[in-house]
Design a protein around this motif. Structure first.
Motif, PDB file in Angstrom:
ATOM      1  N   HIS A  98     -41.402 -78.811  10.917  1.00  0.00           N
ATOM      2  CA  HIS A  98     -41.093 -77.546  11.582  1.00  0.00           C
ATOM      3  C   HIS A  98     -42.337 -77.013  12.297  1.00  0.00           C
ATOM      4  N   ARG A  99     -43.459 -77.061  11.599  1.00  0.00           N
ATOM      5  CA  ARG A  99     -44.715 -76.568  12.178  1.00  0.00           C
ATOM      6  C   ARG A  99     -45.102 -77.390  13.420  1.00  0.00           C
ATOM      7  N   TYR A 100     -44.878 -78.699  13.351  1.00  0.00           N
ATOM      8  CA  TYR A 100     -45.205 -79.563  14.493  1.00  0.00           C
ATOM      9  C   TYR A 100     -44.383 -79.167  15.719  1.00  0.00           C
ATOM     10  N   LEU A 101     -43.118 -78.862  15.512  1.00  0.00           N
ATOM     11  CA  LEU A 101     -42.250 -78.444  16.609  1.00  0.00           C
ATOM     12  C   LEU A 101     -42.745 -77.136  17.221  1.00  0.00           C
ATOM     13  N   HIS A 102     -43.163 -76.191  16.385  1.00  0.00           N
ATOM     14  CA  HIS A 102     -43.679 -74.912  16.890  1.00  0.00           C
ATOM     15  C   HIS A 102     -44.940 -75.113  17.726  1.00  0.00           C
ATOM     16  N   TRP A 103     -45.854 -75.964  17.243  1.00  0.00           N
ATOM     17  CA  TRP A 103     -47.079 -76.234  18.005  1.00  0.00           C
ATOM     18  C   TRP A 103     -46.747 -76.876  19.351  1.00  0.00           C
ATOM     19  N   ALA A 104     -45.776 -77.762  19.371  1.00  0.00           N
ATOM     20  CA  ALA A 104     -45.414 -78.445  20.618  1.00  0.00           C
ATOM     21  C   ALA A 104     -44.966 -77.433  21.672  1.00  0.00           C
ATOM     22  N   GLN A 105     -44.166 -76.477  21.292  1.00  0.00           N
ATOM     23  CA  GLN A 105     -43.684 -75.475  22.248  1.00  0.00           C
ATOM     24  C   GLN A 105     -44.832 -74.661  22.829  1.00  0.00           C
ATOM     25  N   VAL A 106     -45.674 -74.144  21.955  1.00  0.00           N
ATOM     26  CA  VAL A 106     -46.727 -73.253  22.451  1.00  0.00           C
ATOM     27  C   VAL A 106     -47.786 -74.028  23.245  1.00  0.00           C
ATOM     28  N   LYS A 107     -47.995 -75.308  22.943  1.00  0.00           N
ATOM     29  CA  LYS A 107     -48.966 -76.095  23.713  1.00  0.00           C
ATOM     30  C   LYS A 107     -48.466 -76.362  25.135  1.00  0.00           C
ATOM     31  N   ILE A 108     -47.169 -76.501  25.288  1.00  0.00           N
ATOM     32  CA  ILE A 108     -46.624 -76.665  26.644  1.00  0.00           C
ATOM     33  C   ILE A 108     -46.748 -75.362  27.429  1.00  0.00           C
ATOM     34  N   TYR A 109     -46.490 -74.221  26.779  1.00  0.00           N
ATOM     35  CA  TYR A 109     -46.728 -72.937  27.443  1.00  0.00           C
ATOM     36  C   TYR A 109     -48.202 -72.816  27.832  1.00  0.00           C
ATOM     37  N   ALA A 110     -49.073 -73.269  26.952  1.00  0.00           N
ATOM     38  CA  ALA A 110     -50.510 -73.183  27.225  1.00  0.00           C
ATOM     39  C   ALA A 110     -50.879 -73.993  28.469  1.00  0.00           C
ATOM     40  N   TRP A 111     -50.296 -75.185  28.630  1.00  0.00           N
ATOM     41  CA  TRP A 111     -50.595 -75.989  29.818  1.00  0.00           C
ATOM     42  C   TRP A 111     -50.110 -75.288  31.085  1.00  0.00           C
ATOM     43  N   PHE A 112     -48.927 -74.685  31.029  1.00  0.00           N
ATOM     44  CA  PHE A 112     -48.426 -73.969  32.203  1.00  0.00           C
ATOM     45  C   PHE A 112     -49.373 -72.836  32.605  1.00  0.00           C
ATOM     46  N   LEU A 113     -49.905 -72.125  31.604  1.00  0.00           N
ATOM     47  CA  LEU A 113     -50.848 -71.046  31.904  1.00  0.00           C
ATOM     48  C   LEU A 113     -52.145 -71.603  32.498  1.00  0.00           C
ATOM     49  N   CYS A 114     -52.649 -72.697  31.932  1.00  0.00           N
ATOM     50  CA  CYS A 114     -53.857 -73.321  32.489  1.00  0.00           C
ATOM     51  C   CYS A 114     -53.626 -73.731  33.926  1.00  0.00           C
ATOM     52  N   GLN A 115     -52.472 -74.267  34.203  1.00  0.00           N
ATOM     53  CA  GLN A 115     -52.166 -74.753  35.547  1.00  0.00           C
ATOM     54  C   GLN A 115     -52.023 -73.609  36.548  1.00  0.00           C
ATOM     55  N   THR A 116     -51.278 -72.563  36.172  1.00  0.00           N
ATOM     56  CA  THR A 116     -51.000 -71.481  37.126  1.00  0.00           C
ATOM     57  C   THR A 116     -52.164 -70.513  37.270  1.00  0.00           C
ATOM     58  N   ARG A 117     -53.012 -70.400  36.212  1.00  0.00           N
ATOM     59  CA  ARG A 117     -54.119 -69.438  36.272  1.00  0.00           C
ATOM     60  C   ARG A 117     -55.484 -70.123  36.341  1.00  0.00           C
ATOM     61  N   GLU A 118     -55.432 -71.423  36.559  1.00  0.00           N
ATOM     62  CA  GLU A 118     -56.652 -72.218  36.762  1.00  0.00           C
ATOM     63  C   GLU A 118     -57.636 -72.043  35.611  1.00  0.00           C
ATOM     64  N   LEU A 119     -57.130 -72.221  34.402  1.00  0.00           N
ATOM     65  CA  LEU A 119     -57.951 -72.109  33.205  1.00  0.00           C
ATOM     66  C   LEU A 119     -58.410 -73.504  32.776  1.00  0.00           C
ATOM     67  N   LYS A 120     -59.672 -73.627  32.383  1.00  0.00           N
ATOM     68  CA  LYS A 120     -60.200 -74.911  31.928  1.00  0.00           C
ATOM     69  C   LYS A 120     -59.905 -75.150  30.449  1.00  0.00           C
ATOM     70  N   GLU A 121     -59.709 -74.058  29.713  1.00  0.00           N
ATOM     71  CA  GLU A 121     -59.364 -74.159  28.314  1.00  0.00           C
ATOM     72  C   GLU A 121     -58.618 -72.886  27.907  1.00  0.00           C
ATOM     73  N   ILE A 122     -57.986 -72.922  26.756  1.00  0.00           N
ATOM     74  CA  ILE A 122     -57.191 -71.774  26.318  1.00  0.00           C
ATOM     75  C   ILE A 122     -57.044 -71.824  24.804  1.00  0.00           C
ATOM     76  N   ASN A 123     -56.955 -70.641  24.183  1.00  0.00           N
ATOM     77  CA  ASN A 123     -56.667 -70.535  22.758  1.00  0.00           C
ATOM     78  C   ASN A 123     -55.153 -70.520  22.563  1.00  0.00           C
ATOM     79  N   VAL A 124     -54.709 -71.374  21.667  1.00  0.00           N
ATOM     80  CA  VAL A 124     -53.276 -71.534  21.413  1.00  0.00           C
ATOM     81  C   VAL A 124     -52.992 -71.024  20.004  1.00  0.00           C
ATOM     82  N   ALA A 125     -52.012 -70.102  19.904  1.00  0.00           N
ATOM     83  CA  ALA A 125     -51.784 -69.442  18.618  1.00  0.00           C
ATOM     84  C   ALA A 125     -50.323 -69.461  18.210  1.00  0.00           C
TER      85      ALA A 125
END
Length: 773
Positions: A98-125
């Motif tokens: 269950h925890r792995y599934l939750h991390w997968a979702q938020v990591k994909i959101y994190a990539w979208f934010l990096c891509q659209t806001r030109e971020l080199k890194e991001i904190n994922v929570a």
């Protein structure tokens, strides 16, 4: 052509792994989940207002995939994206998959934010919120944009082959459906009109009520036009919902016939059809719990799902037998495999409850994935009573006492409070059965507090909860949920039985009488819906009960049968009222015997109760031992019902005794000489008792006093009579006879509810007192 998928759906496809585990855990309800998300958003905006964004819409692309979703929150100051999950109990007990599934979702959101806001890194929570204490647990990891991009692309690659297959299937399906011919050379009389009406409803996007006689082929006349409409209206799925197994079987047969085409043989239509069956009828290991530590078909379920899913969609037509074969070949649970396959099916055939129940999977998936669905409701007159049961709840004092006895010491106080306030409710009880205007806030609060306390126990040790305590827990949760929406559509009543001077047994009931408020949203969610039955009159009764809009389309399909096929006799001289039944036994027996002697063959006789049935059958056997009879008994299983129906063969002769409104009153097909006559020895009215009288009064307050009687007694009763009598004429070649035995069948308000094609000048007969020689 691009394929659009939500982040959640993508991750559920690519990131689920390990065991199936559906042991009951006290997960937050949808409303509690929303409350948890709102709580975190409110806290963040209060403390981090200028930095914090909630409900951030995001999307991305990979090859032919378009992925979209919405992150729960992003804090620009902390450069942190958050995914909020609510829970109860011990967070450390949450399964790792269950925890792995939750991390997968938020990591994909994190990539979208990096891509659209030109971020080199991001904190994922991940933010886990205990719904009871409102405490939050924050888990944070830092990722470079490059690693998140790689993670995203890996998951897309796992999905893209499937997405391309699904896209190709949709294209081929829609092309084939656009050219789909009707599988027969021509339509039966009335069948074309029904099919055209269903098609027009799908084009307009409205709902339809269709009263159509038995024998015209309603099932294929409703499925076929919706399949034709699928490409033009971009319909994702058709749900065919039935009240009984026989209805599902007809839908599966019709779907298979359409898929095979006029010539039959090799399948030509790329249409995926799925039959959904209740868990208790599809479970391979009923003695085991649904988790990997107990059931071998749950162990590694998601690790083997990919291959099973592929085999299933390639099979296309998945009835219960083939689905079971595929599931067991891959060592998976058939029931839960069917639930996974709903997402990838075109036509789903199942019971009413899969769409209309409070926790209905088809309705929940429709909302979650924003599907455009068409809903077919077979024998829709049954939905009224079925929906009432879905939205009613009981608390039995005997079960509660067993739960108290089984409860651990730290629950005693909470349950004692429930007991005290339960007894306080009984002080206002003036009779054995009584309707109360409200439930009582203090009692409801004590019940909710007890549920909360039991939840804590369950969250710590779900396997350790006693069966009696668990039963009360489920009943209390259901009761509490319905209490939140209590209104004029339901009654709160108490039945109290005095057992001794110091002991009483009571049952508290939230009794739904008008399911319309609960069903209305289900109908509004569908692009179109068609409700069809041979008995949907009067229209206003079913529209009011089921929550259908005032502008719903209505058709009454002309019968292909003619009056010359049927003789209808009314027997005015016999009363079948309860107080007159003793006097009715002899004349009813004589009448049935006289008809059988004059025209030997197979007959069905319907009675208002098993007691009445047994009284007549005993006398009949005594007076006419040479006439074969067989009779329905209480709680017959499927094999016993099949044996009952085996008597109705073309060579057989005799009378089957059955209960009106039971298993043999509708949904059975006995054409030709298999059945040549029916005796209906009752008006079918529900019994006059305190419960029905309370319903009548409430119906009267809602719809007018005259309609109160009609809605409670007359319309439901006559619907059963017409259904039972409808067993006689099944084809245009059939001929038969119906006896309507009761003096009330002569009343005009009763006669106008009988089918229009029946002979209007009904032949009245005398009471049948003369004995057959």
């Amino acid at each position: 052509m691009s394929y659009v998928v939500a982040v959640r759906a993508l991750c559920e496809f690519t990131a689920k792994q390990g065991d199936l585990d559906v042991r009951f855990t006290p997960a937050p309800s949808a409303q509690e989940g929303i409350a948890g998300h709102t709580l975190i958003a409110t806290r963040r905006k209060k403390n981090r207002g200028k930095y914090y964004e909630s409900e951030v819409s995001l999307n991305g692309e990979y090859k032919r995939l378009r992925i979209r979703g919405r992150a729960d929150g992003y804090d620009a100051g902390f450069n942190r994206v958050e995914e909020v999950k609510t829970f109860r109990g011990n967070l450390s007990a949450m399964p790792e998959n269950h925890r792995y599934l939750h991390w997968a979702q938020v990591k994909i959101y994190a990539w979208f934010l990096c891509q659209t806001r030109e971020l080199k890194e991001i904190n994922v929570a991940l933010v886990y919120v205990d719904i009871d204490t409102q405490e939050e647990t924050l888990l944070v990891e830092k990722y470079a944009a490059a690693s998140l991009k790689l993670f995203f692309e890996q998951h897309c690659e796992r999905f893209i082959t499937w997405a391309e297959q699904e896209s190709d299937h949709r294209i081929k399906r829609d092309i084939a459906l656009s050219q789909l011919p009707f599988p027969y050379a021509c339509f039966r009389p009335g069948q074309r009109y029904l099919a055209e009406s269903v098609y027009k409803a799908s084009i307009v996007g409205c709902h339809l009520m269709a009263q159509a006689p038995t024998g015209i082929g309603k099932t294929i006349a409703t499925i076929f036009p919706l399949l034709k409409a699928m490409p033009r209206q971009k319909i994702d799925k058709i749900f065919f919902l039935a009240a009984k197994t026989s209805g599902r079987s007809l839908a599966l047969d019709a779907s298979q016939l359409i898929r095979e085409g006029k010539e039959g043989g090799e399948t030509k239509l790329p249409l995926r059809v799925l039959e959904m069956v209740a868990r208790d009828k599809s479970c391979e290991h009923p003695d085991k719990a649904c988790h990997g530590d107990s059931c071998p078909l749950a162990k590694g379920f998601y690790d083997r799902l990919t291959e099973a899913r592929q085999a299933a969609v390639e099979a296309l037509f998945l009835d219960q037998q083939l689905l079971r074969s595929i599931a067991l070949n891959h060592q998976l649970c058939p029931y839960y495999l069917s639930q996974e396959l709903v997402r990838w099916s075109d036509v789903v055939v199942g019971d009413y409850n899969y769409y209309f129940d409070s926790s209905a999977i088809l309705w929940n998936l429709t909302r979650e994935h924003a599907w455009r669905v068409a809903v077919l409701i077979d024998e829709a007159h049954n939905l009224v009573e079925r929906a009432r049961k879905m939205y009613s709840a009981e608390l039995d004092q005997t079960n509660f006492r067993l739960a108290r006895k089984a409860a651990p010491i730290w629950l005693k106080t909470a349950l004692a409070r429930v007991n005290r306030l339960w007894n306080a409710l009984l002080k206002n009880q003036k009779s054995e059965y009584q309707v109360h205007p409200f439930i009582g806030d203090k009692f409801l609060l004590s019940l909710q507090q007890a549920v909360t306390e039991i939840t804590k126990v369950v969250a710590e040790d779900v396997a350790g909860i006693n069966e009696d305590l668990q039963r009360f827990y489920f009943d209390a949760m259901h009761f509490s949920t319905l209490a939140e929406s209590f209104g004029d559509h339901s009654l709160f009543d108490i039945t109290k039985e005095i057992q001794s001077e110091r002991s009483a047994h009571s049952v508290l009931c939230i009794r739904n009488i008008v399911p319309a408020p609960f069903l209305k949203q289900r109908f509004e969610t569908a692009h179109c819906a068609a409700l069809f039955s041979a008995t949907l009159s009067p229209q206003n009764f079913y529209a009011d009960m089921l929550g259908l809009s005032d502008d719903i389309a209505w058709i009454d399909v002309e019968s292909p049968f003619v009056a010359a096929q049927l003789a209808v006799h009314t027997v005015h001289a016999i009363s079948t009222r309860y107080q007159h039944r003793a006097q009715s036994l002899v004349p009813i027996s004589n009448l049935m015997a006289r008809q059988y002697t004059n025209h030997p063959g197979n007959y069905l006789a319907f009675f208002s109760s098993f007691e009445y049935l047994n009284q007549v059958s005993r006398l009949f056997v005594e007076r006419y031992p040479s006439i074969p009879i067989w009779q329905q008994t209480r709680r017959m299983d499927e094999r016993e019902r099949a044996r009952f129906l085996e008597h109705f063969n073309t060579e057989g002769k005799g009378i089957g005794f059955a209960v009106l409104g039971g298993a043999f009153g509708e949904g059975i097909d006995l054409p030709g000489d298999r059945l040549i006559g029916v005796f209906v020895t009752t008006l079918g009215l529900p019994p006059l008792n305190p419960v029905n009288e309370a319903m009548r009064q409430q119906m009267g307050a809602m719809f007018g006093q005259e309609q109160g009687y009609n809605y409670t007694y007359l319309y439901p009763g006559l619907q059963k009579v017409v259904q039972a009598a409808g067993r006689v004429i099944r084809t245009q070649q059939d001929h038969g006879v119906i006896y309507l035995i009761d003096d009330r069948f002569g009343r005009s308000e009763v006669m106008q509810l009988l089918p229009a094609w029946w002979p209007r000048k009904l032949a009245a007969v005398e009471n049948g007192n003369s004995k057959v020689p």
